[in-house]
Design a protein around this motif. Sequence first.
Motif, short mmCIF file in Angstrom:
data_model
loop_
_atom_site.label_atom_id
_atom_site.label_comp_id
_atom_site.label_asym_id
_atom_site.label_seq_id
_atom_site.Cartn_x
_atom_site.Cartn_y
_atom_site.Cartn_z
N TYR A 137 0.86 -1.18 0.00
CA TYR A 137 0.00 0.00 0.00
C TYR A 137 0.90 1.23 0.00
O TYR A 137 1.90 1.28 0.72
CB TYR A 137 -0.90 0.03 1.24
N ILE A 138 0.56 2.21 -0.80
CA ILE A 138 1.25 3.50 -0.77
C ILE A 138 0.41 4.42 0.11
O ILE A 138 -0.72 4.77 -0.24
CB ILE A 138 1.41 4.10 -2.17
N VAL A 139 0.94 4.77 1.29
CA VAL A 139 0.18 5.56 2.26
C VAL A 139 0.87 6.89 2.48
O VAL A 139 2.09 7.01 2.35
CB VAL A 139 0.05 4.80 3.59
N PRO B 124 2.21 13.53 9.72
CA PRO B 124 2.29 13.34 11.16
C PRO B 124 1.18 12.49 11.76
O PRO B 124 1.38 11.81 12.76
CB PRO B 124 2.22 14.79 11.69
N SER B 125 -0.01 12.47 11.13
CA SER B 125 -1.13 11.70 11.68
C SER B 125 -1.03 10.21 11.34
O SER B 125 -1.82 9.41 11.82
CB SER B 125 -2.45 12.25 11.14
N THR B 126 -0.07 9.85 10.50
CA THR B 126 0.09 8.44 10.13
C THR B 126 0.84 7.71 11.24
O THR B 126 1.96 8.04 11.56
CB THR B 126 0.89 8.31 8.81
N ARG B 127 0.20 6.70 11.83
CA ARG B 127 0.81 5.93 12.90
C ARG B 127 1.08 4.52 12.40
O ARG B 127 0.16 3.81 11.97
CB ARG B 127 -0.11 5.89 14.14
N ASN C 220 -5.36 4.65 9.74
CA ASN C 220 -6.08 5.89 9.44
C ASN C 220 -5.28 6.88 8.61
O ASN C 220 -5.34 8.09 8.84
CB ASN C 220 -6.54 6.56 10.75
N SER C 221 -4.51 6.38 7.69
CA SER C 221 -3.65 7.28 6.93
C SER C 221 -4.12 7.52 5.51
O SER C 221 -3.63 8.41 4.84
CB SER C 221 -2.22 6.73 6.90
N GLY C 222 -5.06 6.69 5.05
CA GLY C 222 -5.48 6.81 3.65
C GLY C 222 -4.59 6.01 2.74
O GLY C 222 -3.62 5.37 3.17
N GLY C 223 -4.91 6.02 1.47
CA GLY C 223 -4.13 5.26 0.50
C GLY C 223 -4.57 5.60 -0.91
O GLY C 223 -5.39 6.51 -1.12
N LEU C 224 -4.07 4.89 -1.89
CA LEU C 224 -4.35 5.17 -3.29
C LEU C 224 -5.35 4.17 -3.85
O LEU C 224 -5.32 2.99 -3.53
CB LEU C 224 -3.06 5.13 -4.10
N ARG D 12 -9.34 8.64 1.77
CA ARG D 12 -9.16 8.67 3.21
C ARG D 12 -9.99 7.58 3.87
O ARG D 12 -10.98 7.13 3.33
CB ARG D 12 -9.57 10.05 3.76
N GLY D 13 -9.58 7.18 5.07
CA GLY D 13 -10.32 6.17 5.80
C GLY D 13 -10.11 4.76 5.28
O GLY D 13 -10.81 3.84 5.68
N SER D 14 -9.17 4.58 4.38
CA SER D 14 -8.89 3.27 3.79
C SER D 14 -7.45 3.26 3.30
O SER D 14 -6.90 4.30 2.94
CB SER D 14 -9.84 3.01 2.62
N ARG D 15 -6.85 2.08 3.31
CA ARG D 15 -5.49 1.96 2.77
C ARG D 15 -5.49 1.91 1.24
O ARG D 15 -4.44 1.86 0.62
CB ARG D 15 -4.81 0.72 3.32
#
Length: 213
Positions: A45-47, A51-54, A63-67, A84-87
């Motif tokens: 996954y490209i995320v 800073p909010s990416t854990r 919770n970082s989002g993805g493509l 957002r809300g998905s990888r």
Amino acid sequence: MKNILIAFLLLFALSSQPLLGAADASPEQVVDTSGKKLRVGLSYYIVPAVPSTRCGGYGRCMNSGGLSLASIGESCPLDVVLVRGSRGLPLSFSPVNPKKGVVRVSTDLNIMFSTDHTSCAEYSPVWKLDQFDVAKRQWFVTTGGSVGNPSWGTIRNWFKIEKFEGAYKIVYCPTLFPYSKHLCKDVGIFVDENGYKRLALSDVPFKVKFQLA
């Protein structure tokens, strides 16, 4: 005596040259969120690397989002978007020399979604730089490219991964033909009038990490 002097000078000249291996050192290998090398044939996954990416101990980012893919304007081909809300959807990488088995920075490669099941079956899931959008004055990243076969006919299918501020960025800057002039720019995010966060060439790079799928 003269021949001995010439031989000595030739030996000195050769010994003062850098070793071929040192001059042609391979670029650094790209690593995923768990610190392991990106491998050809595996999916990631490209995320967003924000800073909010854990990312936990196993390299899982929350919770970082993805493509993903979206039909924008025309029904096909599908364009590459940030959700957002998905990888998002997993992707894989195919360097210009895939036999090496690893993915390196500053190396021409193809990027493709690891799925054959889309609403545009006649188009491949391989990334491709679309034609210039005159209305929006943007170069968008779409699909329908092909893997391998480096040539002028496939020049818009080749991207690179570069290190960027402790993470990575994706760039469009093919060096398949180093003595030719062509477009060379970072891949960023363009938010259109409908709220789609589309991948497009930009002065502001999209900072990313790679998470094993």
